[in-house]
Scaffold this active site. Structure first.
Site, mmCIF file in Angstrom:
data_model
loop_
_atom_site.group_PDB
_atom_site.id
_atom_site.type_symbol
_atom_site.label_atom_id
_atom_site.label_comp_id
_atom_site.label_asym_id
_atom_site.label_seq_id
_atom_site.Cartn_x
_atom_site.Cartn_y
_atom_site.Cartn_z
ATOM 1 N N ASP A 104 0.847 -1.187 0.000
ATOM 2 C CA ASP A 104 0.000 0.000 0.000
ATOM 3 C C ASP A 104 0.888 1.246 0.000
ATOM 4 O OD1 ASP A 104 -2.269 -1.554 0.144
ATOM 5 O OD2 ASP A 104 -2.657 -1.177 2.259
ATOM 6 N N MET A 105 0.312 2.374 -0.445
ATOM 7 C CA MET A 105 1.078 3.625 -0.409
ATOM 8 C C MET A 105 0.516 4.520 0.689
ATOM 9 S SD MET A 105 3.687 5.079 -1.655
ATOM 10 C CE MET A 105 4.129 4.475 -3.288
ATOM 11 N N ARG A 155 -1.310 -0.473 -8.724
ATOM 12 C CA ARG A 155 -2.693 -0.055 -8.412
ATOM 13 C C ARG A 155 -2.768 1.475 -8.405
ATOM 14 N NH1 ARG A 155 -3.447 -0.812 -2.498
ATOM 15 N NH2 ARG A 155 -3.587 -3.028 -2.948
ATOM 16 N N GLY A 159 -5.971 8.589 -3.868
ATOM 17 C CA GLY A 159 -5.125 9.061 -2.759
ATOM 18 C C GLY A 159 -5.963 9.358 -1.540
ATOM 19 N N ALA A 160 -5.608 8.762 -0.413
ATOM 20 C CA ALA A 160 -6.422 8.870 0.795
ATOM 21 C C ALA A 160 -5.832 9.828 1.827
ATOM 22 C CB ALA A 160 -6.557 7.479 1.418
ATOM 23 N N ARG A 256 -13.540 5.216 9.968
ATOM 24 C CA ARG A 256 -13.201 5.985 8.755
ATOM 25 C C ARG A 256 -14.223 5.744 7.649
ATOM 26 N NH1 ARG A 256 -7.620 4.718 8.972
ATOM 27 N NH2 ARG A 256 -7.704 3.267 7.241
ATOM 28 N N GLU A 260 -16.752 8.644 5.969
ATOM 29 C CA GLU A 260 -16.480 9.169 4.634
ATOM 30 C C GLU A 260 -17.725 9.297 3.765
ATOM 31 O OE1 GLU A 260 -13.573 6.586 2.862
ATOM 32 O OE2 GLU A 260 -15.080 5.086 2.357
#
Ligand code: FAD
Length: 275
Positions: A104-105, A155, A159-160, A256, A260
């Site tokens: 994951d980023m 992927r 962007g979170a 979260r 959202e």
């Protein structure tokens, strides 16, 4: 025990529950991406423990027929303790895995070290790893040029993380435009390994148009509990993966998801009121 309202978004607390969820999904032609919940560890023992849990998970997965891979957060396996801790733990997981290991980023300060780790493992395993990149970051187009040359999967997400304007686009319309531009670049340039990580019907449709135009294969990835009907519909025609969070640290993740979207919050309130 996870309350029913949260189990909409989280597949259970144990690896066995998460693998059972995958087996159910596989019957709908959807494959799994298992994610043990946890992030931002500051103690090496915590990072090592979650890395060991991933090693056990990929070992257990290899003994089943479940069609799934895993996705791990750098800060969960030691990045905030030091790059060496992250790299050692990532290597342990990749070495143990038959399945693909996604990275994951996280926020923009983690991008370079995450991409460097991906590149090393992509070359060493001939592509048995994947990495996430974020369309809201201004650097992503350039990163995609580097990634196009490597084996493995990429992927693309919007962007979170709440990033500063010197490194990121902050307006939704601008991020959407960047997502489209990045997707087009990927379909034009990549041979394969494209993953569309989005629930946005407009982005999914755009990806299917690009697939028709360029012929490049791709997969769609969505989260557990989000647009589940669309996941099943799309699986009739395209390769679909569900990203499946599980584990004992489910509360902040669930919170979260509820925050959202208004619909999720209403759903939570109704469930709590028993209506
Ligand atoms: P949005 O731009 O939020 O919404 C666009 C439209 O999509 C909405 O108008 C609606 O029509 C539809 N939609 C969106 N959410 C819902 C919902 N809950 N229910 C119904 N319809 C909905 N981010 C990272 O920074 N790093 C990561 O490693 C990462 N990995 C991810 C992996 C996967 C599989 C996915 C799906 C997302 C990941 N993300 C990650 C999160 C991502 O960056 C976005 O924050 C998130 O996906 C929201 O953007 P979106 O494109 O889904 O849709």
């Amino acid at each position: 025990m996870i309350p029913p309202i949260a189990s909409n978004f989280v597949a259970g607390e144990t690896p066995d529950e998460a693998i059972a969820h995958v087996e159910t999904l596989n019957q709908r032609d959807i494959e799994g991406i298992l994610n043990l919940l946890g992030e931002h560890y500051e103690e090496r023992a915590d990072a090592d423990a979650d890395a060991t849990a991933y090693v056990d998970l990929v070992t257990e997965l290899a003994e089943t027929d479940a069609e799934a891979c895993v996705s791990v957060k750098p800060s969960q396996i030691g990045l905030e303790i030091g790059e060496a801790a992250f790299e050692e733990n990532l290597a342990r997981i990749v070495d143990a895995a038959d399945c693909l290991v996604w990275i994951d980023m996280e926020d923009h300060e983690a991008t370079d070290v995450t991409l460097d780790a991906f590149e090393r493992h992509a070359r060493e395993t001939d592509g048995n790893v994947g990495v996430c990149v974020q369309a809201n970051l201004k650097r992503t187009r350039e990163d995609l040029e580097r990634l196009a040359e490597l084996p493995g999967k990429v992927r693309l997400v919007k962007g979170a993380y709440d990033e500063p304007s010197d490194v990121a686009y902050r307006q939704k319309a601008r991020v959407d435009q960047a997502y489209r531009d990045d997707l087009r670049f990927m379909f034009e340039t990549f041979d394969d390994g494209i993953a569309v990580g989005s629930h946005d019907p407009a982005m999914i449709e755009f990806a299917t148009e690009l697939h028709a135009e360029y012929g490049t294969p791709f997969e769609i990835q969505m989260l557990t509990g989000v647009r589940e009907d669309a996941q099943s519909d799309l699986a009739g025609e395209y390769e679909v993966y569900q990203y499946i969070p599980y584990g004992r640290k489910w509360f902040s993740y669930f919170y979260r998801r509820v925050r959202e979207r208004k619909e999720n919050a209403l759903f939570a309130v109704r469930a709590i009121l028993g209506q």
